[in-house]
Design a protein around this motif. Sequence first.
Motif, PDB file in Angstrom:
ATOM      1  N   LEU A  99      -5.397 -51.936  21.659  1.00  0.00           N
ATOM      2  CA  LEU A  99      -3.796 -53.059  20.935  1.00  0.00           C
ATOM      3  C   LEU A  99      -4.125 -53.952  20.147  1.00  0.00           C
ATOM      4  CD1 LEU A  99      -1.115 -54.000  21.353  1.00  0.00           C
ATOM      5  CD2 LEU A  99      -1.380 -54.699  23.383  1.00  0.00           C
ATOM      6  N   TYR A 103      -5.182 -51.255  16.653  1.00  0.00           N
ATOM      7  CA  TYR A 103      -3.934 -51.181  15.948  1.00  0.00           C
ATOM      8  C   TYR A 103      -2.973 -52.837  15.506  1.00  0.00           C
ATOM      9  CZ  TYR A 103       1.736 -51.560  16.934  1.00  0.00           C
ATOM     10  OH  TYR A 103       2.933 -51.671  17.152  1.00  0.00           O
ATOM     11  N   TYR A 107       0.251 -53.062  13.318  1.00  0.00           N
ATOM     12  CA  TYR A 107       1.388 -53.897  13.544  1.00  0.00           C
ATOM     13  C   TYR A 107       1.538 -55.696  12.562  1.00  0.00           C
ATOM     14  CZ  TYR A 107       3.743 -56.767  16.717  1.00  0.00           C
ATOM     15  OH  TYR A 107       5.043 -58.028  17.670  1.00  0.00           O
ATOM     16  N   THR A 227      -1.990 -45.597  22.671  1.00  0.00           N
ATOM     17  CA  THR A 227      -1.566 -46.935  22.550  1.00  0.00           C
ATOM     18  C   THR A 227      -0.997 -47.711  21.049  1.00  0.00           C
ATOM     19  OG1 THR A 227      -3.194 -47.843  23.743  1.00  0.00           O
ATOM     20  CG2 THR A 227      -2.121 -49.631  22.351  1.00  0.00           C
ATOM     21  N   CYS A 231       3.591 -48.230  21.634  1.00  0.00           N
ATOM     22  CA  CYS A 231       3.845 -49.151  20.739  1.00  0.00           C
ATOM     23  C   CYS A 231       4.759 -49.269  19.830  1.00  0.00           C
ATOM     24  CB  CYS A 231       2.864 -50.242  20.353  1.00  0.00           C
ATOM     25  SG  CYS A 231       1.503 -50.758  21.892  1.00  0.00           S
ATOM     26  N   THR A 232       4.449 -48.303  18.730  1.00  0.00           N
ATOM     27  CA  THR A 232       5.384 -47.857  17.618  1.00  0.00           C
ATOM     28  C   THR A 232       6.643 -47.204  18.212  1.00  0.00           C
ATOM     29  OG1 THR A 232       4.018 -47.714  15.938  1.00  0.00           O
ATOM     30  CG2 THR A 232       5.630 -46.971  15.704  1.00  0.00           C
ATOM     31  N   PRO A 244       5.285 -53.783  22.855  1.00  0.00           N
ATOM     32  CA  PRO A 244       3.809 -53.510  23.079  1.00  0.00           C
ATOM     33  C   PRO A 244       3.163 -54.003  24.414  1.00  0.00           C
ATOM     34  CG  PRO A 244       3.826 -53.833  20.930  1.00  0.00           C
ATOM     35  CD  PRO A 244       5.616 -54.485  21.735  1.00  0.00           C
ATOM     36  N   TRP A 247       3.520 -52.376  27.010  1.00  0.00           N
ATOM     37  CA  TRP A 247       2.183 -51.354  27.436  1.00  0.00           C
ATOM     38  C   TRP A 247       0.899 -52.077  28.007  1.00  0.00           C
ATOM     39  CZ3 TRP A 247       2.331 -46.960  29.046  1.00  0.00           C
ATOM     40  CH2 TRP A 247       0.868 -45.818  28.309  1.00  0.00           C
TER      41      TRP A 247
END
Length: 279
Positions: A99, A103, A107, A227, A231-232, A244, A247
């Motif tokens: 994350l 990501y 993000y 992840t 998240c997307t 997110p 999660w």
Amino acid sequence: QSASQQVAVVFAALLGVILSSVVPPPIMAQWGWRVPFVIGCLIVPLLFWLRRSLAETEVFLARKRHPEISEILASLAANWKIVIVGMMLSTMMTVCFYLITAYTPTYGREVLHLTDRGSLIVTVFVGLSNFVWVPVGGAISDKAGRRPMLISCSIAAIVTSYPAMLWMVNSPSIARLLMVELWFSVLFGLYGGAVIPYLTEIMPPEIRTTGFSVAFSLATAIFGGFTPAICTYLIHVTGNRAMPALWLSFAALCGLVAAVIVGWQGMMLPELESSASAQ
């Protein structure tokens, strides 16, 4: 070893910052994205050299007989409960890692509409923060105990993840993204510094290496590695850019439940039990 992985995060993010600064977007889309892969391949000869130069431990060399693969698989099957618990313990670490590292650039760019360079700079600072907090977490857990550290970090993640991300998405900025990611980095480092040695401690000696590897790899493959995609998807179906955090909270809940189960079931190595009884 866990801390040293963060050096790769810092290097990759810095490479992204440099490329985004010197290579125009059209060229980056055409062929520039291949440059990091070419640079990454340069480490392959070093990996072969490291593997050839590694020596086995004296304990391993002293063993007159080594178990067959079938025996190892049988031992794993007999100890499947502790492997599953190990996977749950690892979920918090792997999800948090992906994350706040893998990501973050996507993000920042696609969800928060921040610049590529700014998001990558945040990733650089996250990698540096991870590098500091992982050994700190290990050192603290040596003194305070593994389970208290795991339980505390899991609860902190469950309680703070969504409020922190909601605060960030209400007024997106590089500064807010950095502050939230650094907070998650603290949780990741403290938890990760405790969970890695804890996994080796709770595994029976005959499956210590294999059990650790299988548990951590399953957590990475099933939860951590997916992840970014999860998240997307959560953001897409809910329209909530802070999703997110849920999660991450789920992963923290897995870690919390596993830590409680280990204490409740008394899953610890015989030598640790003997030491505790003697004391």
